[in-house]
Motif scaffolding. Structure first.
Motif, PDB file in Angstrom:
ATOM      1  N   GLY A 157     -16.510   5.126  41.042  1.00  0.00           N
ATOM      2  CA  GLY A 157     -15.495   5.886  41.769  1.00  0.00           C
ATOM      3  C   GLY A 157     -14.669   6.792  40.869  1.00  0.00           C
ATOM      4  O   GLY A 157     -14.992   6.987  39.705  1.00  0.00           O
ATOM      5  N   PRO A 158     -13.616   7.415  41.482  1.00  0.00           N
ATOM      6  CA  PRO A 158     -13.110   7.181  42.855  1.00  0.00           C
ATOM      7  C   PRO A 158     -13.978   7.836  43.926  1.00  0.00           C
ATOM      8  O   PRO A 158     -14.654   8.817  43.674  1.00  0.00           O
ATOM      9  N   GLN A 159     -13.850   7.284  45.156  1.00  0.00           N
ATOM     10  CA  GLN A 159     -14.608   7.816  46.277  1.00  0.00           C
ATOM     11  C   GLN A 159     -13.916   7.422  47.582  1.00  0.00           C
ATOM     12  O   GLN A 159     -13.123   6.496  47.629  1.00  0.00           O
ATOM     13  N   THR A 203     -11.551   8.883  49.320  1.00  0.00           N
ATOM     14  CA  THR A 203     -10.090   8.942  49.216  1.00  0.00           C
ATOM     15  C   THR A 203      -9.486   9.530  50.491  1.00  0.00           C
ATOM     16  O   THR A 203      -9.910  10.593  50.966  1.00  0.00           O
ATOM     17  N   THR A 208      -8.128   4.736  48.033  1.00  0.00           N
ATOM     18  CA  THR A 208      -9.388   5.179  47.436  1.00  0.00           C
ATOM     19  C   THR A 208     -10.197   3.960  47.016  1.00  0.00           C
ATOM     20  O   THR A 208      -9.666   2.848  46.921  1.00  0.00           O
ATOM     21  N   GLN A 209     -11.470   4.179  46.765  1.00  0.00           N
ATOM     22  CA  GLN A 209     -12.348   3.127  46.247  1.00  0.00           C
ATOM     23  C   GLN A 209     -12.678   3.487  44.809  1.00  0.00           C
ATOM     24  O   GLN A 209     -13.286   4.527  44.538  1.00  0.00           O
ATOM     25  N   SER A 210     -12.276   2.600  43.875  1.00  0.00           N
ATOM     26  CA  SER A 210     -12.475   2.888  42.461  1.00  0.00           C
ATOM     27  C   SER A 210     -12.384   1.607  41.664  1.00  0.00           C
ATOM     28  O   SER A 210     -11.618   0.702  42.007  1.00  0.00           O
TER      29      SER A 210
END
Length: 538
Positions: A219-221, A223, A245-247
């Protein structure tokens, strides 16, 4: 002497008392376990001695490593902080009244186990590639008793003992292990267990642990920003913007706002941007930027916030100042903000019919006059409500409309009381004074009051009286002239008065007709005229 001894013996029988024996003790007693870096206080107490003398030493005559403080019946040895030099047996010696001596000792044993292990896993885990796991145990003493176990969940990876270590002071011990992670290891915990078991030493804790999860970096992804209570809050409400966010590891989040001129204002480094009470100037485009410092990747999201509410007047001003001099150019301006935009009305608060309200954000008053002074009101309104504000324009000017009033208004006679009152307008209020013209033509100041009273009117009181109104912006004068006794009603009206005189005698005396012309009260250009002339005709 025998008699005295017998008397003393009798007194002792009557008043018996107990003499305490000289004793001493050390607190804490016997064996002491102290942690390096802490504080330890040894106290040497005495009883049964009026004037004890204290001394401290180690059995090996090494430095004490502490501070001695002597008191009347006890002495303290303070070790702060406790260090490795305090690992001794300490001896306290007490001499009572220079004749009796006692000693006691206490053994101080030291340890250091102040904090949990520190786990370091580097470099970033990638499935199938080796990674180094490091466990550090800080400031341990004695390190030859230290035992370390590395585990992955409940599976033991590595054990190590330091029984052959000969360190004589605190030391940080390090255990290193090479891990070969697999995909299934993601989410599992690496645990470092450190134990310091020392026989016959009572301290806690003797075991410390630390754990760290095995994670893959990405990530991040995905968001996004969530706004609570929504994108269009009411003015004064609270607003929370949350950046999700996904990280892994967790991304660094930076909040920014786009300004009107195109620049960006950086706000905070946090996943939640909280505004307790939003205002109209909080409207705008907000951006959260997320950065993974390990993967070195970035992503951002934006949200447009529109603050709604009743108008708030942001400016109500008078230029160049709220206090001006007559003749200056004046500008009155009002500004307000709201959403939707407000309707603004700026007007003069006046009861005069000719002072109409203004429907504008500004009022220009070129060459301002004193009639323009007063209170001005700004009203801003939209569908959510309205707001009002007031400001006062203070116009300074010289005296105007100076007038003289004479009382009584009926015919005057000698001996009466005459009151002449002078009034004038101005800002600041004019100072009024009275003068009288002398026969020489010069003026003499006779009063500093607005009201001039002449009691018991006499012929010498006749003449020209002048009223002067004065302030820092100018002056104005008006005059009134007292001629004779009469005061009539209508302006500029001439009427005759006939006074007849007769006498009683042997010879008739013809009647004498006296024609007197007098004028009445007049107000011409601010002056007040009494009788103009006296003409006698026989």
């Amino acid at each position: 002497r025998k008699v005295k001894v017998e008397k003393a013996a009798k007194l002792m029988c009557v008043f018996p008392f107990v003499v305490k024996a000289f004793e001493m003790e050390i607190i804490p007693a016997e064996r002491i376990v102290a942690q390096i870096g802490g504080t330890l206080i040894l106290t040497c107490n005495t009883t049964g001695c009026a004037s004890p003398s204290f001394s401290w030493r180690t059995q090996m005559d090494s430095p004490l490593g502490g501070k001695v403080s002597n008191h009347r019946t006890h002495s303290t040895l303070t070790m702060n902080p406790v260090s490795i030099v305090n690992s001794h047996s300490y001896l306290c010696t007490v001499i009572c009244d220079d004749r009796e001596k006692k000693e006691k000792s206490v053994k101080v044993e030291l340890y250091s186990f102040p904090s949990d292990p520190i786990i370091e896993i580097s470099p970033s885990l990638v499935a199938g590639e080796p990674a180094t796991v490091i466990c550090k145990i800080p400031d341990v003493y004695p390190s030859d008793h230290l035992e370390v176990v590395l585990k992955k969940d409940e599976h033991v990876l590595h054990k190590k003992e330091f029984s052959e270590d000969d360190s004589t002071n605190t030391v940080t011990k390090v255990v290193t292990y090479t891990l070969h992670p697999v995909a299934e290891d993601i989410g599992k915990e690496i645990t470092c267990v450190a134990r310091l078991p020392i026989a016959n030493m009572d301290f806690e804790p003797k075991e410390r642990t630390s754990s760290q999860k095995l994670n893959a970096n990405f990530g991040p992804q995905n968001t996004v920003i969530t706004a609570s209570p929504g994108n269009s809050p009411m003015e004064g409400d609270s607003l929370n913007l949350t950046c999700v966010t996904q990280s892994n590891p967790p991304a660094q989040i930076v909040w920014s706002k786009y300004l009107a001129e195109g620049s960006i204002q950086h706000l905070i480094r946090n996943n939640v941007l909280s505004i307790p009470h939003v205002h109209f100037n909080d409207s705008g485009l907000y951006m959260c930027e997320v950065i993974n410092l390990v993967t070195n990747k970035k992503e951002n999201a934006t949200v447009d916030i529109i603050v709604q509410g009743a108008p708030v007047i942001t400016k109500l001003s008078i230029e160049p100042s709220t206090a001006v001099q007559e003749g200056e150019n004046v500008s009155i301006q009002c500004s307000a903000e709201s959403n939707p935009p407000p309707k603004i009305i700026l007007r003069r608060k006046s009861d005069n019919a000719d002072m109409r309200p203004y429907s504008a954000r500004s009022i220009l008053l070129p060459s301002v006059t004193f009639q323009n002074g007063g209170d001005y009101e700004c009203v801003a309104e939209n569908k959510f409500g309205n707001s009002k504000s007031e400001i006062t324009l203070n116009v300074k000017y010289g005296p105007k409309n100076t007038m003289i009033t004479v009382i009584p208004t009926a015919a005057l006679k000698e001996g009466e009381t005459v009151t002449m009152k002078c009034t004038s307008s101005g800002n600041p209020a004019p100072v009024i004074s009275w003068k009288k013209k002398k026969a020489t033509g010069a003026s003499e100041k006779i009063s500093k009051n607005a009201t001039l009273t002449i009691q018991n009117l006499k012929s010498q009181d006749l003449g020209l009286y002048e009223c002067e109104a004065y302030n820092q912006f100018g002056k104005e004068e008006k005059a009134v002239k007292l001629y004779v006794q009469g005061l009539l009603d209508e302006p500029d009206q001439m009427i005759p008065l006939i006074i007849a005189f007769s006498s009683v005698a042997a010879v008739a005396v013809p009647a004498v007709a006296i024609l007197i012309y007098v004028s009445r009260q007049a107000r011409i250009n601010g002056s007040y005229s009494l009788v103009k002339a006296l003409r006698l005709k026989v």
